[in-house]
Design a protein around this motif. Structure first.
Motif, PDB file in Angstrom:
ATOM      1  N   GLY A   1      43.943  43.419  43.882  1.00 36.22           N
ATOM      2  CA  GLY A   1      44.783  43.428  45.071  1.00 36.22           C
ATOM      3  C   GLY A   1      44.250  42.562  46.189  1.00 36.22           C
ATOM      4  N   ALA A   2      43.098  41.896  45.979  1.00 36.10           N
ATOM      5  CA  ALA A   2      42.566  40.998  47.003  1.00 36.10           C
ATOM      6  C   ALA A   2      43.473  39.793  47.189  1.00 36.10           C
ATOM      7  N   THR A   3      44.128  39.368  46.122  1.00 36.51           N
ATOM      8  CA  THR A   3      45.169  38.337  46.165  1.00 36.51           C
ATOM      9  C   THR A   3      46.492  39.004  45.832  1.00 36.51           C
ATOM     10  N   THR A   4      47.512  38.762  46.642  1.00 38.67           N
ATOM     11  CA  THR A   4      48.790  39.457  46.434  1.00 38.67           C
ATOM     12  C   THR A   4      49.766  38.658  45.583  1.00 38.67           C
ATOM     13  N   VAL A   5      49.557  37.345  45.460  1.00 35.78           N
ATOM     14  CA  VAL A   5      50.485  36.504  44.693  1.00 35.78           C
ATOM     15  C   VAL A   5      49.682  35.692  43.684  1.00 35.78           C
ATOM     16  N   LEU A   6      50.075  35.790  42.417  1.00 33.29           N
ATOM     17  CA  LEU A   6      49.502  34.942  41.378  1.00 33.29           C
ATOM     18  C   LEU A   6      50.597  33.991  40.918  1.00 33.29           C
ATOM     19  N   VAL A   7      50.374  32.696  41.122  1.00 36.62           N
ATOM     20  CA  VAL A   7      51.335  31.661  40.744  1.00 36.62           C
ATOM     21  C   VAL A   7      50.843  31.038  39.446  1.00 36.62           C
ATOM     22  N   ALA A   8      51.674  31.029  38.402  1.00 33.38           N
ATOM     23  CA  ALA A   8      51.167  30.689  37.083  1.00 33.38           C
ATOM     24  C   ALA A   8      52.187  29.917  36.267  1.00 33.38           C
ATOM     25  N   THR A   9      51.668  29.201  35.283  1.00 25.66           N
ATOM     26  CA  THR A   9      52.509  28.665  34.212  1.00 25.66           C
ATOM     27  C   THR A   9      52.613  29.718  33.120  1.00 25.66           C
ATOM     28  N   ASP A  10      53.190  29.339  31.994  1.00 28.44           N
ATOM     29  CA  ASP A  10      53.370  30.310  30.913  1.00 28.44           C
ATOM     30  C   ASP A  10      52.061  30.745  30.271  1.00 28.44           C
ATOM     31  N   VAL A  11      50.926  30.190  30.698  1.00 28.36           N
ATOM     32  CA  VAL A  11      49.643  30.666  30.190  1.00 28.36           C
ATOM     33  C   VAL A  11      49.446  32.137  30.541  1.00 28.36           C
ATOM     34  N   ALA A  12      50.131  32.612  31.592  1.00 29.35           N
ATOM     35  CA  ALA A  12      50.027  34.016  31.996  1.00 29.35           C
ATOM     36  C   ALA A  12      51.130  34.876  31.406  1.00 29.35           C
TER      37      ALA A  12
END
Length: 472
Positions: free
Chosen positions: A328-339
């Motif tokens: 929760g230290a980072t609220t947004v994870l921006v990712a490609t389809d690797v996630a």
């Protein structure tokens, strides 16, 4: 690859195979006859008391359907072909059987006894973390072998005598070619997310690995689809497998809401920015690594705590970004389809397709990051007018009937669906209001606007985007 490949091994489907006795313990009870209700406790499935006690301490008391269906056959040494919706407990379905059947035996240096092949580094780490507490109880030594980390350290862990190796195909074949790993003692092989490995082009490496492990060993294969290359793996390497399909892997979770938000092209990234600024965590997918990096920088300029995750990042960077997001230290994870596979985050309630996925399979796996293990969540896809036809077809192929809403940034309808709000920066920094190069819009980090000002801004953005498209 410098090592000489092994002599071809006949397909296991072409001849008999010995019953798979456990490596260090007596054989487990045979699988329940067809039609018998699944066991309601792990004890009834035949797991040892010290293992079930540790599971109870961790709050794992009742098996999920895939575990109840697959564990009896896997414990008895049968090959298993499993299908189940993402997030349904497949890791323990194969992992507990693998650990129990390996317990009591000791691997020689560089010669593991069991192997789990996965398509991505994140999934390898997730599998290792899920199995580690149970491996300690049973005295089984685990090693993780993935790209992006120093190969020397991984070779050292194999020399120390790892009983079970969790690996991605590329790094494992590298270690085999260096003669730092020998697979001739491997009697239990798991292929997790086999379809994804084939999609990523790992089929040659997977086939080579299966040709090196013991031909009389046990195979456990879990896959979303069984056509094409995966069907070939099943025919060539599994012998009389127990087929387990408790629900449709290609289907959505029942507790997940699906929304399509129709947006103007010029307003797309302003809309995405406001969603990112909501209270709570959100996983956002974009198509390209460059797009992920640009949008992450933009969110940070707007005062949103965001991190990027894609294959261009080093493994420590990827692990750090994912760990901070889980905490929760980072609220947004921006990712490609690797996630889209191999990322498990507890209580993640929103996934946003800023760029729509290419096909139904990718949509379902992206959406599978929420609503895991029976939880609830939302999947939101932003769709511009030029994308509607393709997205409608893709959504239909996925078996989804989404709620469709026309929204604009700053409107209550967007907040009602996603919890969106204005970014905390509030003053429109230069970085936030600069043209979003490569994506064709001006996302902006606007201060509180009147409705008239917002309409004027959107009109200006639309005209600017039109001029760019005409090449002015």
């Amino acid at each position: 690859m410098n090592a000489k490949p092994p002599a071809p091994v006949p397909s296991r489907a072409s001849g008999p195979r010995r019953a798979g006795a456990p490596l260090g313990q007596p054989p487990a009870p045979a699988a329940a006859p067809p039609g018998r209700p699944p066991a309601e406790t792990f004890e009834a499935l035949g797991l040892p008391p010290e293992l079930t006690h540790r599971m109870a301490e961790l709050g794992v008391r009742e098996p999920f359907p895939i575990q109840a269906a697959a564990l009896p056959g896997a414990l008895a040494g049968r090959d298993v072909l499993g299908r189940a919706r993402t997030g349904s407990g497949k890791t323990l379905a194969f992992g507990l059987a693998l650990l129990v059947r390996t317990a009591g035996a000791r691997a020689e240096p560089k010669r593991p006894l069991a192997l789990v092949l996965v398509p991505t580094r994140e999934l390898a780490q997730q599998v290792t973390e899920a199995l580690e507490p149970y491996a300690r109880v049973l005295g089984v030594r685990l090693a993780t072998v993935v790209g992006g980390l120093p190969v020397g350290r991984q070779a050292a862990s194999l020399r120390a005598g790892a009983d079970v190796v969790v690996a991605t195909p590329g790094r494992l074949t590298d270690l085999v070619s260096r003669r730092d790993c020998h697979l001739d003692r491997v009697r239990i092989t798991v292929l997790d997310e086999a379809d994804r490995m084939c999609d990523l082009g790992f089929l040659p490496q997977v086939s080579e690995v299966l040709g090196r492990v013991r031909p009389d060993g046990q195979r456990l294969l879990f896959s979303a689809t069984l056509d094409g290359a995966v069907d070939g793996l099943v025919r060539d390497w599994l012998h009389d497998p127990l087929s387990v399909s408790v629900d449709r892997e290609a289907g959505p979770a029942a507790a997940v809401e699906h929304h399509v938000l129709n947006v103007h092209a010029a307003d797309k990234y302003a809309t995405a920015t406001e969603i990112a600024a909501r209270d709570g965590r959100v996983l956002m997918f974009l198509d390209t690594r460059a797009g992920v990096d640009r949008f992450t920088r933009h969110l940070r300029a707007c005062g949103v705590s965001a991190a990027a995750l894609h294959s261009g990042k080093s493994q420590p960077q990827r692990a750090h970004a994912l760990a901070r997001f889980k905490e929760g230290a980072t609220t947004v994870l921006v990712a490609t389809d690797v996630a889209a596979r191999g990322v498990h985050v507890d209580a993640l309630d929103l996934v946003v397709n800023v760029d729509p996925p290419a096909d139904a399979k990718d949509y379902l796996h992206r959406g599978g990051r929420t609503g895991r293990a029976g939880g609830s969540g939302k999947v939101v896809t932003l769709v511009t007018p030029g994308q509607r036809r393709d997205v409608n077809r893709m959504i239909a192929d996925a078996g989804i009937r989404p709620a469709v809403t026309r929204v604009r940034s700053g409107e209550e309808g967007l907040t009602a669906v996603t919890g969106a709000k204005r970014p905390p920066a509030g003053t429109g920094t230069a970085a936030g209001n600069a043209p979003f190069r490569g994506l064709g819009t001006r996302p902006g980090c606007p201060a509180k606007e009147s409705r008239r000002t917002a309409e004027a801004r959107r009109t200006a953005e639309a005209r600017a985007a039109a001029r760019v498209r005409r090449g002015r």
